[in-house]
Scaffold this motif. Sequence first.
Motif, PDB file in Angstrom:
ATOM      1  N   LYS A   1      17.536  76.303  52.303  1.00  0.00           N
ATOM      2  CA  LYS A   1      18.876  76.066  52.854  1.00  0.00           C
ATOM      3  C   LYS A   1      19.789  77.269  52.622  1.00  0.00           C
ATOM      4  CE  LYS A   1      18.759  71.018  52.546  1.00  0.00           C
ATOM      5  NZ  LYS A   1      19.375  69.804  51.975  1.00  0.00           N
ATOM      6  N   THR A   2      19.700  77.854  51.431  1.00  0.00           N
ATOM      7  CA  THR A   2      20.509  79.033  51.122  1.00  0.00           C
ATOM      8  C   THR A   2      20.154  80.189  52.052  1.00  0.00           C
ATOM      9  OG1 THR A   2      20.645  78.386  48.799  1.00  0.00           O
ATOM     10  CG2 THR A   2      21.167  80.661  49.305  1.00  0.00           C
ATOM     11  N   GLU A   3      18.865  80.402  52.262  1.00  0.00           N
ATOM     12  CA  GLU A   3      18.431  81.476  53.155  1.00  0.00           C
ATOM     13  C   GLU A   3      18.904  81.231  54.586  1.00  0.00           C
ATOM     14  OE1 GLU A   3      14.204  81.636  52.632  1.00  0.00           O
ATOM     15  OE2 GLU A   3      14.334  82.834  50.793  1.00  0.00           O
ATOM     16  N   LEU A   4      18.830  79.984  55.018  1.00  0.00           N
ATOM     17  CA  LEU A   4      19.277  79.651  56.371  1.00  0.00           C
ATOM     18  C   LEU A   4      20.781  79.828  56.529  1.00  0.00           C
ATOM     19  CD1 LEU A   4      17.011  76.539  56.883  1.00  0.00           C
ATOM     20  CD2 LEU A   4      16.986  78.572  58.350  1.00  0.00           C
ATOM     21  N   VAL A   5      21.551  79.405  55.525  1.00  0.00           N
ATOM     22  CA  VAL A   5      23.001  79.575  55.576  1.00  0.00           C
ATOM     23  C   VAL A   5      23.348  81.060  55.670  1.00  0.00           C
ATOM     24  CG1 VAL A   5      25.106  79.438  54.163  1.00  0.00           C
ATOM     25  CG2 VAL A   5      23.671  77.419  54.462  1.00  0.00           C
ATOM     26  N   LEU A   6      22.707  81.880  54.843  1.00  0.00           N
ATOM     27  CA  LEU A   6      22.991  83.318  54.856  1.00  0.00           C
ATOM     28  C   LEU A   6      22.606  83.942  56.196  1.00  0.00           C
ATOM     29  CD1 LEU A   6      23.910  85.858  53.376  1.00  0.00           C
ATOM     30  CD2 LEU A   6      21.580  86.101  52.485  1.00  0.00           C
ATOM     31  N   CYS A   7      21.414  83.633  56.677  1.00  0.00           N
ATOM     32  CA  CYS A   7      20.964  84.202  57.958  1.00  0.00           C
ATOM     33  C   CYS A   7      21.858  83.765  59.110  1.00  0.00           C
ATOM     34  CB  CYS A   7      19.515  83.803  58.238  1.00  0.00           C
ATOM     35  SG  CYS A   7      18.303  84.660  57.232  1.00  0.00           S
ATOM     36  N   LEU A   8      22.256  82.500  59.113  1.00  0.00           N
ATOM     37  CA  LEU A   8      23.107  81.999  60.201  1.00  0.00           C
ATOM     38  C   LEU A   8      24.498  82.622  60.126  1.00  0.00           C
ATOM     39  CD1 LEU A   8      23.493  80.207  62.635  1.00  0.00           C
ATOM     40  CD2 LEU A   8      23.929  78.271  61.112  1.00  0.00           C
ATOM     41  N   ALA A   9      25.036  82.756  58.926  1.00  0.00           N
ATOM     42  CA  ALA A   9      26.356  83.364  58.774  1.00  0.00           C
ATOM     43  C   ALA A   9      26.347  84.817  59.240  1.00  0.00           C
ATOM     44  CB  ALA A   9      26.797  83.283  57.312  1.00  0.00           C
ATOM     45  N   ARG A  10      25.290  85.548  58.894  1.00  0.00           N
ATOM     46  CA  ARG A  10      25.200  86.956  59.302  1.00  0.00           C
ATOM     47  C   ARG A  10      25.012  87.078  60.817  1.00  0.00           C
ATOM     48  NH1 ARG A  10      23.690  90.024  54.491  1.00  0.00           N
ATOM     49  NH2 ARG A  10      25.251  89.275  52.990  1.00  0.00           N
ATOM     50  N   ALA A  11      24.268  86.139  61.415  1.00  0.00           N
ATOM     51  CA  ALA A  11      24.041  86.181  62.860  1.00  0.00           C
ATOM     52  C   ALA A  11      25.283  85.778  63.647  1.00  0.00           C
ATOM     53  CB  ALA A  11      22.872  85.264  63.232  1.00  0.00           C
ATOM     54  N   ALA A  12      26.074  84.862  63.093  1.00  0.00           N
ATOM     55  CA  ALA A  12      27.211  84.312  63.830  1.00  0.00           C
ATOM     56  C   ALA A  12      28.521  85.051  63.577  1.00  0.00           C
ATOM     57  CB  ALA A  12      27.394  82.833  63.471  1.00  0.00           C
ATOM     58  N   GLY A  13      28.588  85.825  62.501  1.00  0.00           N
ATOM     59  CA  GLY A  13      29.869  86.342  62.042  1.00  0.00           C
ATOM     60  C   GLY A  13      30.231  87.751  62.450  1.00  0.00           C
ATOM     61  N   ILE A  14      30.819  88.481  61.502  1.00  0.00           N
ATOM     62  CA  ILE A  14      31.421  89.790  61.756  1.00  0.00           C
ATOM     63  C   ILE A  14      30.433  90.771  62.382  1.00  0.00           C
ATOM     64  CG2 ILE A  14      32.662  91.709  60.693  1.00  0.00           C
ATOM     65  CD1 ILE A  14      33.090  89.758  58.252  1.00  0.00           C
ATOM     66  N   GLY A  15      29.245  90.855  61.779  1.00  0.00           N
ATOM     67  CA  GLY A  15      28.251  91.806  62.252  1.00  0.00           C
ATOM     68  C   GLY A  15      27.298  91.222  63.267  1.00  0.00           C
ATOM     69  N   GLY A  16      27.625  90.032  63.772  1.00  0.00           N
ATOM     70  CA  GLY A  16      26.784  89.358  64.753  1.00  0.00           C
ATOM     71  C   GLY A  16      27.609  88.921  65.945  1.00  0.00           C
ATOM     72  N   MET A  17      27.561  87.607  66.222  1.00  0.00           N
ATOM     73  CA  MET A  17      28.150  87.093  67.456  1.00  0.00           C
ATOM     74  C   MET A  17      29.662  87.320  67.558  1.00  0.00           C
ATOM     75  SD  MET A  17      27.944  83.218  68.864  1.00  0.00           S
ATOM     76  CE  MET A  17      28.966  82.653  67.493  1.00  0.00           C
TER      77      MET A  17
ATOM     78  N   ARG B   1      17.723  85.840  67.680  1.00  0.00           N
ATOM     79  CA  ARG B   1      16.956  86.376  66.550  1.00  0.00           C
ATOM     80  C   ARG B   1      16.905  85.357  65.410  1.00  0.00           C
ATOM     81  NH1 ARG B   1      20.335  90.543  63.634  1.00  0.00           N
ATOM     82  NH2 ARG B   1      20.971  88.660  62.494  1.00  0.00           N
ATOM     83  N   PHE B   2      18.073  84.774  65.099  1.00  0.00           N
ATOM     84  CA  PHE B   2      18.119  83.763  64.046  1.00  0.00           C
ATOM     85  C   PHE B   2      17.222  82.582  64.371  1.00  0.00           C
ATOM     86  CE2 PHE B   2      19.690  79.616  62.744  1.00  0.00           C
ATOM     87  CZ  PHE B   2      19.647  79.740  61.356  1.00  0.00           C
ATOM     88  N   ALA B   3      17.240  82.133  65.619  1.00  0.00           N
ATOM     89  CA  ALA B   3      16.451  80.958  66.018  1.00  0.00           C
ATOM     90  C   ALA B   3      14.984  81.150  65.666  1.00  0.00           C
ATOM     91  CB  ALA B   3      16.604  80.703  67.513  1.00  0.00           C
ATOM     92  N   CYS B   4      14.467  82.332  65.950  1.00  0.00           N
ATOM     93  CA  CYS B   4      13.044  82.591  65.715  1.00  0.00           C
ATOM     94  C   CYS B   4      12.744  82.746  64.228  1.00  0.00           C
ATOM     95  CB  CYS B   4      12.613  83.838  66.489  1.00  0.00           C
ATOM     96  SG  CYS B   4      12.771  83.647  68.278  1.00  0.00           S
ATOM     97  N   GLU B   5      13.605  83.459  63.524  1.00  0.00           N
ATOM     98  CA  GLU B   5      13.390  83.632  62.081  1.00  0.00           C
ATOM     99  C   GLU B   5      13.607  82.319  61.336  1.00  0.00           C
ATOM    100  OE1 GLU B   5      14.624  86.584  58.376  1.00  0.00           O
ATOM    101  OE2 GLU B   5      15.754  86.691  60.252  1.00  0.00           O
ATOM    102  N   ALA B   6      14.552  81.511  61.803  1.00  0.00           N
ATOM    103  CA  ALA B   6      14.845  80.239  61.136  1.00  0.00           C
ATOM    104  C   ALA B   6      13.634  79.325  61.125  1.00  0.00           C
ATOM    105  CB  ALA B   6      16.020  79.539  61.816  1.00  0.00           C
ATOM    106  N   GLY B   7      12.870  79.316  62.223  1.00  0.00           N
ATOM    107  CA  GLY B   7      11.666  78.496  62.257  1.00  0.00           C
ATOM    108  C   GLY B   7      10.689  78.889  61.178  1.00  0.00           C
ATOM    109  N   ALA B   8      10.552  80.210  60.955  1.00  0.00           N
ATOM    110  CA  ALA B   8       9.663  80.695  59.898  1.00  0.00           C
ATOM    111  C   ALA B   8      10.182  80.295  58.520  1.00  0.00           C
ATOM    112  CB  ALA B   8       9.519  82.214  60.000  1.00  0.00           C
ATOM    113  N   ILE B   9      11.497  80.320  58.331  1.00  0.00           N
ATOM    114  CA  ILE B   9      12.086  79.905  57.050  1.00  0.00           C
ATOM    115  C   ILE B   9      11.840  78.417  56.815  1.00  0.00           C
ATOM    116  CG2 ILE B   9      14.238  79.641  55.745  1.00  0.00           C
ATOM    117  CD1 ILE B   9      15.296  82.122  57.251  1.00  0.00           C
TER     118      ILE B   9
END
Length: 304
Positions: free
Chosen positions: A147-163, A196-204
């Motif tokens: 869950k922690t890894e998913l929260v971090l990955c999603l935040a990075r994908a959706a936030g300042i340096g992402g979406m 990118r997150f969608a694909c990596e999230a499945g692996a997580i």
Amino acid sequence: MMTQPTAFETRLEDNAAKLVALLEELLSDGPLADEIQRPPRLMAAMRHGVLNGGKRLRPFLVIESAALFSGNPQAALRIGAALECVHCYSLVHDDLPAMDDDDVRRGKPTVHIAFDEATAILAGDSLLTLAFDIVAAPETDLSDRQKTELVLCLARAAGIGGMAGGQMFDLAAEQQAPDEQGIVTLQAMKTGALIRFACEAGAIVAGATADDRARLRLFGEKIGLAFQLADDLLDLTADPETMGKATGKDAARGKGTLPALHGQAWTEAKLTALIAEAANILGVYGDRAEILLETARFIANRRH
């Protein structure tokens, strides 16, 4: 005479139906533990922004990437729902008069038209917050580390340096068209990061190895670019009725896109090359990756 849906299309529709059922449950009016009350008008606006059709491609990528490694399908569905909330929040806010100023989304009035601007802003805020609630909730059957890894990955994908950062660059592009590298960066952030997150999230979700995560992440980057190229091509060539939204807006605002820069033939050749790269990345998985490759082809060849 109507053609029968392919096995891939049936799978896409079945997963979308499961996702919509979960989203309807998550967006019900009844408050959860530690919530005081859910305002009915806010919930109606959130449902309007989420339960309005769409292919649900991003959640599908989460589900199928997890399935590649035999991950928990219900957990993958919930992470897909979280991702869809983030995606739909971005659409609600992008449609606002201060952003892209669109009146129609998926053939229906946008949230600020159906309700009002303030409600649309709050609906987007609430959808973004709900996404992280879904990831962290006890109903999501994953370890705290996952869950922690998913929260971090999603935040990075959706936030300042992402979406969100990509949308900032997109607004700036109306004043000064970016060069080719600027377009690539903008699109990798605004559109590509969530794919990118969608694909990596499945692996997580599936507890896959670091190598597998990196491979799925790279696959996601390739098809994220393909998605944007196909979208920009449709913006140049499709009609609004087919798309369910306004077209030709990027050109009207002077925004540069790769299809506008290089032309239709170049774009189609680039899409073919990206699908070949995606197939090469997943080649190690053999036939197990066929659904993901079908998804990549679907993204590149879509007509609406």
